[in-house]
Design an enzyme around this catalytic site. Structure first.
Site, PDB file in Angstrom:
ATOM      1  N   ASP A 109      43.231  38.238  31.517  1.00  0.00           N
ATOM      2  CA  ASP A 109      44.202  38.295  32.601  1.00  0.00           C
ATOM      3  C   ASP A 109      45.453  39.016  32.087  1.00  0.00           C
ATOM      4  O   ASP A 109      45.352  40.106  31.553  1.00  0.00           O
ATOM      5  CB  ASP A 109      44.472  36.875  33.097  1.00  0.00           C
ATOM      6  CG  ASP A 109      45.356  36.802  34.323  1.00  0.00           C
ATOM      7  OD1 ASP A 109      44.852  37.031  35.436  1.00  0.00           O
ATOM      8  OD2 ASP A 109      46.566  36.535  34.162  1.00  0.00           O
ATOM      9  N   TYR A 244      55.103  39.568  36.337  1.00  0.00           N
ATOM     10  CA  TYR A 244      54.824  40.386  37.520  1.00  0.00           C
ATOM     11  C   TYR A 244      56.064  41.166  37.942  1.00  0.00           C
ATOM     12  O   TYR A 244      55.963  42.295  38.445  1.00  0.00           O
ATOM     13  CB  TYR A 244      54.345  39.502  38.665  1.00  0.00           C
ATOM     14  CG  TYR A 244      53.015  38.835  38.397  1.00  0.00           C
ATOM     15  CD1 TYR A 244      51.816  39.471  38.717  1.00  0.00           C
ATOM     16  CD2 TYR A 244      52.950  37.580  37.818  1.00  0.00           C
ATOM     17  CE1 TYR A 244      50.590  38.868  38.469  1.00  0.00           C
ATOM     18  CE2 TYR A 244      51.731  36.958  37.563  1.00  0.00           C
ATOM     19  CZ  TYR A 244      50.551  37.608  37.882  1.00  0.00           C
ATOM     20  OH  TYR A 244      49.341  37.012  37.635  1.00  0.00           O
ATOM     21  N   HIS A 309      36.959  34.037  37.460  1.00  0.00           N
ATOM     22  CA  HIS A 309      38.072  34.651  36.753  1.00  0.00           C
ATOM     23  C   HIS A 309      38.344  34.009  35.397  1.00  0.00           C
ATOM     24  O   HIS A 309      38.568  34.714  34.408  1.00  0.00           O
ATOM     25  CB  HIS A 309      39.327  34.580  37.618  1.00  0.00           C
ATOM     26  CG  HIS A 309      40.528  35.201  36.978  1.00  0.00           C
ATOM     27  ND1 HIS A 309      40.604  36.546  36.679  1.00  0.00           N
ATOM     28  CD2 HIS A 309      41.694  34.651  36.556  1.00  0.00           C
ATOM     29  CE1 HIS A 309      41.772  36.805  36.111  1.00  0.00           C
ATOM     30  NE2 HIS A 309      42.458  35.678  36.019  1.00  0.00           N
TER      31      HIS A 309
END
Length: 713
Positions: A109, A244, A309
């Site tokens: 990730d 982010y 994931h």
């Protein structure tokens, strides 16, 4: 404690690096090749718990930090402090702080994104890369070309303004969705759900409560959720969300690498149920040459059917095997801080119990089994176990040798007869000969240290037909010579009744060890260097609160292993070796162990005092060895000692070693190596160097299994 895996524990430390405090979880030995694990969002080091145990048990050092802003690592308040340049800077500084020149890297990730940047910015620090979930997407990570589109604009155009990456840009919005007081519910929903790229764009409705989380899958426990939730309840999610908020900044500042390729050997793993595997155009990119063009050293892309994931937790064993198989077989494997090319594929240690010479012997083995591979017998000292040879076993097993390392009589998982009369040199050599017979090994290479060196010299003296060649560490051969003064009397005269060899004759003296903090004892015993007789007492060892800093070659896991075994067995077995020195008089050893020297790690070292009375062992063994007076060691031999080892500084030893005395008694002695700055436990302290010396010596011989020769005795 059964098997190598049973000894694997995860330890924790805080490292100051790049201006912040970084919490690091570790497993495995500190001298082993290192693997750096990088977690994603919303995760912690804990996401790698399965892989750390798997790889540590197979000879790797595993490092898993909480990244900046997560868990127990510092979380700077400024959004701008979370760029990829900050995070990569943290990792480089962490490696520097740990003395690691180069590591394997495994990312997931956001950890995968950071790993891609690390490989671009500092490929010299990465041996090989295994990334999961997020592929290297140049147009998303780097401003490149005239038509380049900013990262957030790319996701906005592809999935709309409600897509989570877009929503996360505004301070406070994501924090409202991901309130720390709801961390447990949030972690369950994120870890258990299979999000599609479109579902990831739907914010929670403010008018209705969120749906309950799905039931936990088999790979996730309530305790796992509790661990994550407790951390995020304390820290909140802002640190991770700020990653982010720097995506556009990363994209812009990475422009110097617009045309750069990832020049690191790479393997990529993704689940076919992972939302990242369903980005627009990603499957064509992965499988039709685009990914390979950007990552030329890409060796494999693995798509795991049915996996989501959080693949390293959901498919823990499968992912662990993929990582291990890749990094263990790669020809470019470099053992982290040592820069040594190494293959660990054959280094897994297996354990068995062998009935030999009337006792049960615990034996650790590594490398190929059977009679076709050349065998190396490792013989440990006091207070040690087979475990002292873990580094050499891995090194030689990877080079095709069968490595055999028993716990000697009285130690670890091997029988400990209660009578001290059962520990003469004939019992100890008899155990080794019987072990070789039980394993159907007619002839072996032998490597000994401390008491193990004494036993090995005598194995060569009594049964040279069973030894192909010998490498002994620390304790030189001291021949038996007639003397009027008995060994124990000599030590009493030279050092007094309080000398540990004398006090060890007293029955029950081993009980003094029961009062010690064993972990602290082994730390003191293994790291203290001395060139003379030490005077620190057990009483002082108990009373001292001085902080002990372990050297890089010794880990808390190593200490824990030794302490856990000795907590079960005690020290009586090893002490009984000394009680064979003199079986006739225990009255002189009237004192307890209160004034025992801190150099107790060097107990066997004093056994060869070289003044007018050089010895092989002491009274009992000295008496029984009379038939071998004047006998020589007729086996090819190499001797290694550290110049900081007490054994090297005993009276007369240097002269004996370097002025022809030892060569006269060991005519086939080919080399003496004195390692500068090394102490007593040299095979652990200088693991790579000693492993190389052993390998380079024994490989010169015909490594096929030789037919046994007739004894010269």
């Amino acid at each position: 404690m059964e098997g190598a895996a049973a000894a694997i524990t995860i330890r924790h430390r805080t490292v100051e690096a790049n201006g912040i405090s970084i919490h690091v979880a570790e497993a495995g030995g500190e001298g082993a090749p290192a693997v750096l694990f990088l977690h994603g969002f919303p995760e912690l080091w804990y996401s790698w718990r399965h892989q750390m145990e798997h790889l540590a048990a197979r000879g790797f050092r595993c490092l898993a930090p909480d990244l900046r802003g997560y868990g127990d690592t510092d979380a700077p308040p400024e959004i701008e402090s979370y760029s990829a340049f900050h995070i990569v800077g943290d990792l480089v500084a962490l490696l520097d702080a740990l003395g690691l020149a180069k590591v394997f890297v495994v990312g997931h990730d956001w950890g995968a994104i950071i790993a891609w940047y690390l490989c671009l910015f500092r490929p010299d620090r990465v041996t090989a890369l295994v990334n999961t979930s997020v592929a290297f997407m140049r147009h998303v990570f780097i401003r490149s070309g005239a038509a380049a589109v900013k990262t957030t604009d790319y996701f906005h155009k592809a999935y709309g303004p409600t897509y989570y990456i877009c929503r996360f840009q505004e301070p406070g919005v994501a924090e409202k969705e991901l309130a720390p007081e709801h961390a447990r519910l949030i972690m369950k929903r994120i870890l258990c759900n299979r999000f599609t790229v479109h579902e990831a764009g739907k914010p929670e409705s403010e008018e209705s409560p969120p749906p309950p989380p799905p039931p936990l899958p088999a790979w996730l426990t309530e305790e796992d959720v509790d661990y994550f939730a407790a951390a995020f309840e304390k820290t909140g999610f802002t640190g991770g969300i700020n990653y982010y908020r720097n995506m556009d900044r990363n994209w812009e500042m990475a422009a110097p690498w617009a045309d750069a390729k990832v020049q690191v050997p790479t393997k990529f793993i993704v689940g076919d149920g992972d939302l990242t595997y369903h980005y627009a155009g990603i499957q064509d990119y992965l499988h039709k040459g685009g990914f390979k063009a950007n990552v030329p050293l890409l060796e494999d892309v693995v798509v795991i059917p049915g996996a989501g994931h959080f693949i390293q937790q959901e498919r823990a064993d499968e992912v662990s095997d993929h990582i291990y198989n890749f990094i263990s077989k790669a020809p470019h494997v470099v053992a982290a801080s040592r820069g040594r090319v190494e293959s660990m594929a054959a280094a897994a240690v297996r354990h068995r119990t062998v009935e030999a010479n009337g006792i049960s012997m615990h034996v650790a083995e590594a490398g190929p089994d059977g009679a076709t591979a050349p065998a190396v017998l490792f013989v440990h000292g006091f207070p040690e176990l087979w475990y002292s040879w873990r580094h050499q076993m891995g090194h030689l097993a990877a080079r095709g040798y069968r490595c055999v390392a028993p716990d000697l009589r009285g130690y670890g998982g091997t029988t400990a007869p209660p009578e001290h009369t059962s520990y003469t040199i004939f019992h100890l050599v008899g155990d080794l000969v019987a072990l070789l017979d039980a394993l159907e090994l007619p002839q072996v290479f032998v490597v000994g240290h401390d008491w193990g060196a004494i036993v090995s010299w005598n194995l060569c003296l009594l049964r040279p037909d069973r030894v192909r060649a010998l490498v002994n560490l620390s304790v030189a051969f001291m021949p038996r010579r007639p003397a009027d003064e008995k060994p124990l009397d000599y030590f009493r005269g030279a050092y007094g009744d309080d000398y540990y060899v004398c006090r060890f004759q007293e029955p029950g003296v081993e009980k003094e060890f029961a009062s010690l903090d064993l972990k602290r004892f082994f730390k003191l015993a293994l790291i203290v260097q001395t060139t003379g007789s030490s005077a620190m007492s057990i009483k002082k060892m108990r009373a001292s609160n001085k902080e002990i800093t372990l050297p890089p070659w010794l880990s808390e896991e190593d200490i824990s292993y030794l302490a856990s075994v000795y907590a079960k067995t005690g020290f009586a077995g090893g002490i009984n070796y000394y009680r064979c020195f003199d079986l006739h008089d225990h009255n002189h050893a009237s004192h307890g162990l209160e004034n025992c020297i801190s150099g107790i790690h060097s107990c066997a070292l004093h056994d060869m005092i070289m003044n007018s009375y050089p010895l092989t062992c002491m009274h009992r063994n000295w008496e029984l060895m009379a038939p071998w007076t004047g006998a020589k060691i007729l086996v090819p031999a190499k001797f290694i000692v550290g110049d900081g080892d007490l054994a090297y500084h005993l009276p007369g030893v240097k002269s004996y070693i370097h002025n022809g005395g030892m060569k006269k008694d060991v005519p086939m002695l080919e080399e003496v190596v004195v390692i500068k700055g090394a102490g007593h436990f040299i095979q652990q302290e200088r693991a790579q160097e000693i492993s190389d010396h052993i390998y380079n010596y024994i490989k010169k011989f015909n490594t096929g299994v030789s037919s046994p020769k007739l004894s010269r005795l």
